[in-house]
Design a protein around this motif. Structure first.
Motif, mmCIF file in Angstrom:
data_model
loop_
_atom_site.group_PDB
_atom_site.id
_atom_site.type_symbol
_atom_site.label_atom_id
_atom_site.label_comp_id
_atom_site.label_asym_id
_atom_site.label_seq_id
_atom_site.Cartn_x
_atom_site.Cartn_y
_atom_site.Cartn_z
ATOM 1 N N GLN A 1 0.827 -1.204 0.000
ATOM 2 C CA GLN A 1 0.000 0.000 0.000
ATOM 3 C C GLN A 1 0.859 1.250 0.000
ATOM 4 O OE1 GLN A 1 -3.461 -0.075 -0.353
ATOM 5 N NE2 GLN A 1 -2.917 2.027 -0.900
ATOM 6 N N ILE A 2 1.970 1.212 0.735
ATOM 7 C CA ILE A 2 2.899 2.346 0.727
ATOM 8 C C ILE A 2 3.411 2.580 -0.687
ATOM 9 C CG2 ILE A 2 5.188 3.114 1.488
ATOM 10 C CD1 ILE A 2 4.616 1.633 4.142
ATOM 11 N N ALA A 3 3.750 1.497 -1.373
ATOM 12 C CA ALA A 3 4.265 1.609 -2.740
ATOM 13 C C ALA A 3 3.208 2.157 -3.689
ATOM 14 C CB ALA A 3 4.757 0.249 -3.223
ATOM 15 N N LEU A 4 1.996 1.657 -3.577
ATOM 16 C CA LEU A 4 0.925 2.110 -4.472
ATOM 17 C C LEU A 4 0.597 3.586 -4.240
ATOM 18 C CD1 LEU A 4 -1.440 -1.010 -4.336
ATOM 19 C CD2 LEU A 4 0.099 -0.327 -6.194
ATOM 20 N N ASP A 5 0.594 4.004 -2.987
ATOM 21 C CA ASP A 5 0.344 5.419 -2.683
ATOM 22 C C ASP A 5 1.463 6.293 -3.261
ATOM 23 O OD1 ASP A 5 -1.946 4.700 -1.330
ATOM 24 O OD2 ASP A 5 -1.037 4.814 0.670
ATOM 25 N N VAL B 1 0.707 6.569 -11.654
ATOM 26 C CA VAL B 1 0.782 5.132 -11.901
ATOM 27 C C VAL B 1 -0.281 4.453 -11.052
ATOM 28 C CG1 VAL B 1 2.178 3.043 -11.679
ATOM 29 C CG2 VAL B 1 3.233 5.185 -12.439
ATOM 30 N N ALA B 2 -1.270 3.896 -11.719
ATOM 31 C CA ALA B 2 -2.368 3.237 -11.019
ATOM 32 C C ALA B 2 -2.503 1.806 -11.540
ATOM 33 C CB ALA B 2 -3.674 3.992 -11.237
ATOM 34 N N PRO B 3 -2.559 0.831 -10.643
ATOM 35 C CA PRO B 3 -2.663 -0.551 -11.081
ATOM 36 C C PRO B 3 -4.096 -0.943 -11.421
ATOM 37 C CG PRO B 3 -2.634 -0.498 -8.707
ATOM 38 C CD PRO B 3 -2.481 0.932 -9.172
ATOM 39 N N LEU B 4 -4.218 -1.975 -12.213
ATOM 40 C CA LEU B 4 -5.502 -2.607 -12.499
ATOM 41 C C LEU B 4 -5.490 -3.993 -11.895
ATOM 42 C CD1 LEU B 4 -5.857 -1.658 -16.279
ATOM 43 C CD2 LEU B 4 -6.917 -0.508 -14.315
ATOM 44 N N SER B 5 -6.639 -4.466 -11.470
ATOM 45 C CA SER B 5 -6.711 -5.815 -10.920
ATOM 46 C C SER B 5 -6.370 -6.829 -12.000
ATOM 47 C CB SER B 5 -8.109 -6.091 -10.366
ATOM 48 O OG SER B 5 -8.405 -5.214 -9.296
ATOM 49 N N ALA B 6 -5.685 -7.882 -11.591
ATOM 50 C CA ALA B 6 -5.318 -8.940 -12.536
ATOM 51 C C ALA B 6 -6.538 -9.793 -12.853
ATOM 52 C CB ALA B 6 -4.209 -9.792 -11.936
#
Length: 206
Positions: free
Chosen positions: A147-151, A158-163
């Motif tokens: 979560q720290i990395a994603l924030d 840079v926003a991830p998408l669910s696999a």
């Protein structure tokens, strides 16, 4: 403005208990999410100097690792930019004793160095357990570390998408956390201190 090239790197050795924290973080991230083509996830393992070329190509570098900060076991500590090498200087990554500090130094020397760095480290509980896995309190920090990395990455859009499909593995499937833990022999059935053939030889020579 062109997209920044992002390298998300997990380093460490999964065969030595909490030493595998960084690799397990990037493994979990790979299982859960997909990113744009400008983002590369990598199991850096203990590759040492061989990581230089990958670091050189990154504008933003995110590193997960087990770091002895001298804190309470299981504690997460986040370090940014110029402070990152200071905390990684003592960590050795290969038989050639090349630490990640040297990887960063070589990248900087060539003029190809990430403009932004973040180290997300976890204080280990146990490292001297060959064949062991993450201790529970360290494993519990994988999700908070992600979560720290994603924030952090959100600041660079840079926003991830669910696999939605099975991911391509970053390392041999036999080393995936679930398979690795399920296949682990009991301490009674497997020596975790080294190769018993050489240990027996050494003991016989004493």
């Amino acid at each position: 403005m062109s997209e920044k090239r992002v390298l998300i790197l997990g380093i460490g050795n999964v065969l030595w208990a909490d030493e595998g924290f960084g690799v397990r973080c990037v493994e979990t991230l790979n299982q859960r999410y997909r990113f744009g083509e400008n983002v590369k996830l990598m199991d850096g393992g203990t590759q040492g100097i061989y990581l230089v070329q990958h670091v050189q190509q990154a504008d933003v570098l995110v590193v997960f690792d087990a770091i002895d900060y001298g804190l309470k076991p299981g504690t997460l500590k986040v370090v940014h930019d110029d402070d990152v090498p200071k905390f990684m200087g003592a960590k050795q990554m290969s038989l050639h004793q090349t630490g990640f500090q040297e990887v960063l130094a070589m990248s900087e020397f060539t003029g190809s160095y990430p403009s932004k760095l973040i180290l997300i480290g976890c204080q280990p509980v146990e490292l001297e357990d060959f064949g062991g896995s993450l201790r529970d309190i360290v494993k519990a920090q994988v999700d908070p570390a992600l979560q720290i990395a994603l924030d952090y990455l959100a600041d660079f859009d840079v926003a991830p998408l669910s696999a939605n499909e099975a991911p391509e593995a970053l390392s041999p499937s036999e080393l995936a956390l679930k398979i690795y833990e399920e296949g682990r022999p009991s301490e009674e059935d497997a020596c975790r201190l080294g190769d018993v053939r050489f240990m027996t030889t050494q003991e016989g020579n004493n």
